[in-house]
Write a protein that holds these residues in place. Sequence first.
Motif, PDB file in Angstrom:
ATOM      1  N   ASN A  85      -5.215  11.880  11.262  1.00 23.91           N
ATOM      2  CA  ASN A  85      -5.426  11.080  10.044  1.00 23.91           C
ATOM      3  C   ASN A  85      -4.200  10.278   9.613  1.00 23.91           C
ATOM      4  O   ASN A  85      -4.180   9.704   8.519  1.00 23.91           O
ATOM      5  N   GLU A  86      -3.183  10.229  10.448  1.00 24.65           N
ATOM      6  CA  GLU A  86      -2.006   9.420  10.168  1.00 24.65           C
ATOM      7  C   GLU A  86      -2.059   8.141  10.995  1.00 24.65           C
ATOM      8  O   GLU A  86      -2.422   8.170  12.169  1.00 24.65           O
ATOM      9  N   ARG A  87      -1.690   7.047  10.389  1.00 22.86           N
ATOM     10  CA  ARG A  87      -1.707   5.757  11.078  1.00 22.86           C
ATOM     11  C   ARG A  87      -0.604   5.714  12.137  1.00 22.86           C
ATOM     12  O   ARG A  87       0.561   5.957  11.849  1.00 22.86           O
ATOM     13  N   ILE A  88      -0.980   5.416  13.402  1.00 21.63           N
ATOM     14  CA  ILE A  88       0.018   5.293  14.470  1.00 21.63           C
ATOM     15  C   ILE A  88      -0.050   3.923  15.156  1.00 21.63           C
ATOM     16  O   ILE A  88       0.723   3.641  16.064  1.00 21.63           O
ATOM     17  N   GLY A  89      -0.983   3.073  14.722  1.00 18.56           N
ATOM     18  CA  GLY A  89      -1.100   1.768  15.356  1.00 18.56           C
ATOM     19  C   GLY A  89      -1.890   0.798  14.508  1.00 18.56           C
ATOM     20  O   GLY A  89      -2.442   1.159  13.464  1.00 18.56           O
ATOM     21  N   TYR A  90      -1.926  -0.459  14.957  1.00 18.73           N
ATOM     22  CA  TYR A  90      -2.676  -1.468  14.218  1.00 18.73           C
ATOM     23  C   TYR A  90      -3.091  -2.595  15.163  1.00 18.73           C
ATOM     24  O   TYR A  90      -2.515  -2.771  16.242  1.00 18.73           O
ATOM     25  N   GLU A  91      -4.091  -3.348  14.718  1.00 14.86           N
ATOM     26  CA  GLU A  91      -4.573  -4.493  15.487  1.00 14.86           C
ATOM     27  C   GLU A  91      -3.685  -5.693  15.195  1.00 14.86           C
ATOM     28  O   GLU A  91      -3.216  -5.892  14.070  1.00 14.86           O
ATOM     29  N   THR A  92      -3.463  -6.503  16.201  1.00 15.80           N
ATOM     30  CA  THR A  92      -2.583  -7.651  16.043  1.00 15.80           C
ATOM     31  C   THR A  92      -3.153  -8.832  16.823  1.00 15.80           C
ATOM     32  O   THR A  92      -4.282  -8.775  17.307  1.00 15.80           O
ATOM     33  N   GLY A  93      -2.392  -9.918  16.923  1.00 16.48           N
ATOM     34  CA  GLY A  93      -2.829 -11.063  17.733  1.00 16.48           C
ATOM     35  C   GLY A  93      -3.952 -11.862  17.105  1.00 16.48           C
ATOM     36  O   GLY A  93      -4.103 -11.924  15.874  1.00 16.48           O
ATOM     37  N   LEU A  94      -4.767 -12.476  17.960  1.00 18.20           N
ATOM     38  CA  LEU A  94      -5.833 -13.370  17.493  1.00 18.20           C
ATOM     39  C   LEU A  94      -6.876 -12.666  16.638  1.00 18.20           C
ATOM     40  O   LEU A  94      -7.411 -13.254  15.696  1.00 18.20           O
ATOM     41  N   SER A  95      -7.184 -11.427  16.965  1.00 20.37           N
ATOM     42  CA  SER A  95      -8.207 -10.729  16.189  1.00 20.37           C
ATOM     43  C   SER A  95      -7.765 -10.515  14.748  1.00 20.37           C
ATOM     44  O   SER A  95      -8.563 -10.617  13.814  1.00 20.37           O
ATOM     45  N   PHE A  96      -6.470 -10.232  14.544  1.00 18.57           N
ATOM     46  CA  PHE A  96      -5.958 -10.084  13.182  1.00 18.57           C
ATOM     47  C   PHE A  96      -5.948 -11.432  12.460  1.00 18.57           C
ATOM     48  O   PHE A  96      -6.339 -11.541  11.295  1.00 18.57           O
ATOM     49  N   SER A  97      -5.519 -12.477  13.170  1.00 14.64           N
ATOM     50  CA  SER A  97      -5.532 -13.819  12.589  1.00 14.64           C
ATOM     51  C   SER A  97      -6.952 -14.240  12.228  1.00 14.64           C
ATOM     52  O   SER A  97      -7.186 -14.850  11.175  1.00 14.64           O
ATOM     53  N   ASN A  98      -7.889 -13.907  13.075  1.00 13.10           N
ATOM     54  CA  ASN A  98      -9.293 -14.211  12.828  1.00 13.10           C
ATOM     55  C   ASN A  98      -9.792 -13.479  11.587  1.00 13.10           C
ATOM     56  O   ASN A  98     -10.543 -14.018  10.774  1.00 13.10           O
TER      57      ASN A  98
END
Length: 213
Positions: A85-98
């Motif tokens: 339940n702890e955040r260890i990552g995130y989405e980045t790149g075009l999908s985040f910009s989108n």
Amino acid sequence: MDLYQFLVSRIGYNEPIFSKDLLKDVDLSPNALRQSLKRLVDKGKICRYDNSKGIFFIPDPNSLLKKNTLSVSKIIDKKYLFKNNERIGYETGLSFSNMLNLTTQNPVTIELVTKAEKRSIRVVNYNKRKVTLRKPRVDINNDNYKILQVLDLLTNFERLSAVPISSATKNILKYLKGINVTGENLNAYLENYPSKTSKILMGSELYNELTQR
């Protein structure tokens, strides 16, 4: 409790089971665990998602679907984005910009920054979906991951955004609503990014807006 009952109670139906992680929770050797999982597969109690990556799942016995499957998003969440339940990552790149409505381009690959990855960049495939993994510049946690997403965006802004920073600022601040960061912490993060990231951040309203909340 046998292994199947343990998996049902601990993980549940249609959730990814990673054999590598399972070793930490059961009193079995790697070889004994492989054999036990194989027996459960042979009996139809669990399914393999990807043998080479050691991923399994328990199909829901009450499902009306004829084909047992597992969503890629569940694998990504459990393997690369969250741990206990702890955040260890995130989405980045075009999908985040989108997601921020800064581009209409559809990403060919899912791009992730995650503490689960030790290499600078690596590409893996899940059910024909390409996932690009990168190790983080800054240690990721529940409080800072959104700030780091934005810093990644600014680092590659020309490639990722179809609108100028002056137009993007409103959407970025809306995404960061409720996020507080001190100038000291933000400057510490920026030390791990190229100078162009600081230049874009300081040249927009973002820096002052974020640190003066």
